[in-house]
Design a protein around this motif. Structure first.
Motif, mmCIF file in Angstrom:
data_model
loop_
_atom_site.group_PDB
_atom_site.id
_atom_site.type_symbol
_atom_site.label_atom_id
_atom_site.label_comp_id
_atom_site.label_asym_id
_atom_site.label_seq_id
_atom_site.Cartn_x
_atom_site.Cartn_y
_atom_site.Cartn_z
ATOM 1 N N ASP A 204 0.831 -1.203 0.000
ATOM 2 C CA ASP A 204 0.000 0.000 0.000
ATOM 3 C C ASP A 204 0.873 1.264 0.000
ATOM 4 O O ASP A 204 0.543 2.244 -0.673
ATOM 5 C CB ASP A 204 -0.907 -0.013 1.232
ATOM 6 N N ILE A 205 1.979 1.208 0.733
ATOM 7 C CA ILE A 205 2.896 2.355 0.749
ATOM 8 C C ILE A 205 3.457 2.615 -0.647
ATOM 9 O O ILE A 205 3.523 3.766 -1.103
ATOM 10 C CB ILE A 205 4.039 2.115 1.757
ATOM 11 N N HIS A 209 2.771 5.978 -3.237
ATOM 12 C CA HIS A 209 3.881 6.913 -3.443
ATOM 13 C C HIS A 209 3.872 7.399 -4.892
ATOM 14 O O HIS A 209 3.929 6.611 -5.833
ATOM 15 C CB HIS A 209 5.222 6.253 -3.119
ATOM 16 N N GLU A 210 3.842 8.710 -5.076
ATOM 17 C CA GLU A 210 3.676 9.281 -6.412
ATOM 18 C C GLU A 210 4.912 9.125 -7.302
ATOM 19 O O GLU A 210 4.804 9.194 -8.534
ATOM 20 C CB GLU A 210 3.332 10.766 -6.295
ATOM 21 N N THR A 219 8.294 -5.197 -6.389
ATOM 22 C CA THR A 219 8.309 -6.533 -5.799
ATOM 23 C C THR A 219 8.318 -6.414 -4.287
ATOM 24 O O THR A 219 9.116 -5.655 -3.721
ATOM 25 C CB THR A 219 9.557 -7.330 -6.243
ATOM 26 N N VAL A 220 7.419 -7.136 -3.636
ATOM 27 C CA VAL A 220 7.393 -7.233 -2.169
ATOM 28 C C VAL A 220 7.215 -8.703 -1.821
ATOM 29 O O VAL A 220 6.274 -9.344 -2.279
ATOM 30 C CB VAL A 220 6.256 -6.399 -1.545
ATOM 31 N N THR A 253 8.800 6.521 5.768
ATOM 32 C CA THR A 253 7.363 6.195 5.739
ATOM 33 C C THR A 253 7.108 4.777 6.231
ATOM 34 O O THR A 253 6.154 4.530 6.986
ATOM 35 C CB THR A 253 6.817 6.362 4.315
ATOM 36 N N ILE A 254 7.926 3.828 5.820
ATOM 37 C CA ILE A 254 7.747 2.432 6.236
ATOM 38 C C ILE A 254 7.870 2.311 7.746
ATOM 39 O O ILE A 254 7.066 1.618 8.404
ATOM 40 C CB ILE A 254 8.760 1.518 5.522
ATOM 41 N N LYS A 255 8.849 2.987 8.335
ATOM 42 C CA LYS A 255 9.015 2.938 9.800
ATOM 43 C C LYS A 255 7.785 3.509 10.501
ATOM 44 O O LYS A 255 7.228 2.902 11.451
ATOM 45 C CB LYS A 255 10.261 3.731 10.204
ATOM 46 N N LEU A 256 7.298 4.646 10.032
ATOM 47 C CA LEU A 256 6.135 5.273 10.673
ATOM 48 C C LEU A 256 4.882 4.409 10.538
ATOM 49 O O LEU A 256 4.110 4.243 11.498
ATOM 50 C CB LEU A 256 5.897 6.654 10.063
ATOM 51 N N GLU A 257 4.663 3.848 9.349
ATOM 52 C CA GLU A 257 3.458 3.054 9.116
ATOM 53 C C GLU A 257 3.499 1.723 9.883
ATOM 54 O O GLU A 257 2.460 1.257 10.377
ATOM 55 C CB GLU A 257 3.277 2.801 7.623
#
Length: 280
Positions: A204-205, A209-210, A219-220, A253-257
């Motif tokens: 989702d992140i 992201h624009e 890939t995740v 952003t990943i750390k915050l989410e």
């Protein structure tokens, strides 16, 4: 000897050596013509080579040096040919030039190696001014490609001069060559975390992201089960110019989410178990 006798002597000498005298004059005229025509051809060839190198986008300093070097070699060959035509023994002269050239080449072999490498860089163009590269053990932005060295500016604004032989003698990584780059990130979550929830959050992140490109797709996925964490690989594609801004922004952003979702990001830890021993 009277003037009459002198004139008679000169007349007789000229008659006896008339053929030799005429042949000598003809040889001098031909030698002069060889020099005149040779110099014209040498200049024409050097200008032609310079134009061809410029069309190949070779650095002007390199093309000018090659053209002048070619011109000097051709002029030397023309002079030797002219001297040989008038009967001057040029074998010794050529041998001396060869020995001198060999001595100079041996003493300047490092510089000649850098010069040859500079030509290769200018002709094959593995990078150009403004590219961010890793070459010769140095990473930085290419500022200038010179005859003997390449000038780089490191990310912390250091001015580095790298010999061209060192550049071509090691792998060259050009980070600016392609329009897109892939960011490779490894995100570890705790073993108690909901892996499906973590994977969905990471995707989702990236989707929101624009600056993350839609094509090629990201890939995740779970890549490893380490001693303290379950590791996800996160590999989005971005424009080359956006690489570092996106990398920094995604890390934050990943750390915050993950914190908002109560998904733990573990750090290496050690469990110590104490066992009581009965004393007898």
């Amino acid at each position: 000897m009277s003037s009459g006798e002198l004139m008679e002597y000169l007349t007789k000498w000229f008659e006896d050596n008339q053929t030799l005298f005429i042949d000598g004059i003809i040889s001098l005229v031909v030698a002069f013509f060889i020099v005149w025509l040779g110099l014209k051809l040498a200049k024409f060839c050097s200008n032609l080579v310079m134009k061809l190198l410029e069309k190949k986008s070779v650095d002007k300093a390199v093309s000018a040096f090659i053209a002048s070097l070619l011109n000097a070699i051709l002029v030397a060959a023309v002079i030797i040919a002219a001297l040989s035509h008038v009967g001057v023994q040029t074998a010794t002269f050529v041998a001396i030039l060869g020995a001198a050239g060999l001595a100079i080449g041996l003493s300047l072999q490092g510089s000649l190696s850098n010069f040859a490498s500079g030509i290769l860089i200018s002709v094959f163009r593995p990078f150009k001014a403004g590219d961010f590269v890793q070459a010769g053990g140095v990473s930085g932005v290419v500022k200038e490609i010179q005859i003997f060295s390449t000038i780089l500016t490191t990310p912390d604004n250091k001015f580095v001069v790298v010999p061209n032989a060192q550049v071509t003698g090691s792998p060259i990584t050009n980070f600016s060559k392609n329009d897109t780059r892939r960011i490779d990130m490894v995100i570890g979550v705790s073993y108690t975390a909901d892996l499906q929830k973590a994977e969905a959050l990471l995707k989702d992140i990236l989707e929101k992201h624009e600056l993350v490109l839609k094509e090629p797709g990201y890939t995740v996925g779970v890549s490893a089960l380490n001693s303290s964490s379950v590791d996800f690989v996160v590999r989005p594609w971005v424009k080359t110019s956006d690489y570092w801004p996106v990398h920094f922004d995604l890390t934050k952003t990943i750390k915050l989410e993950l914190d908002k979702a109560n998904i733990g990001i573990p750090y290496p830890q050690m469990d110590v178990h104490l066992h009581s021993v009965d004393k007898k």
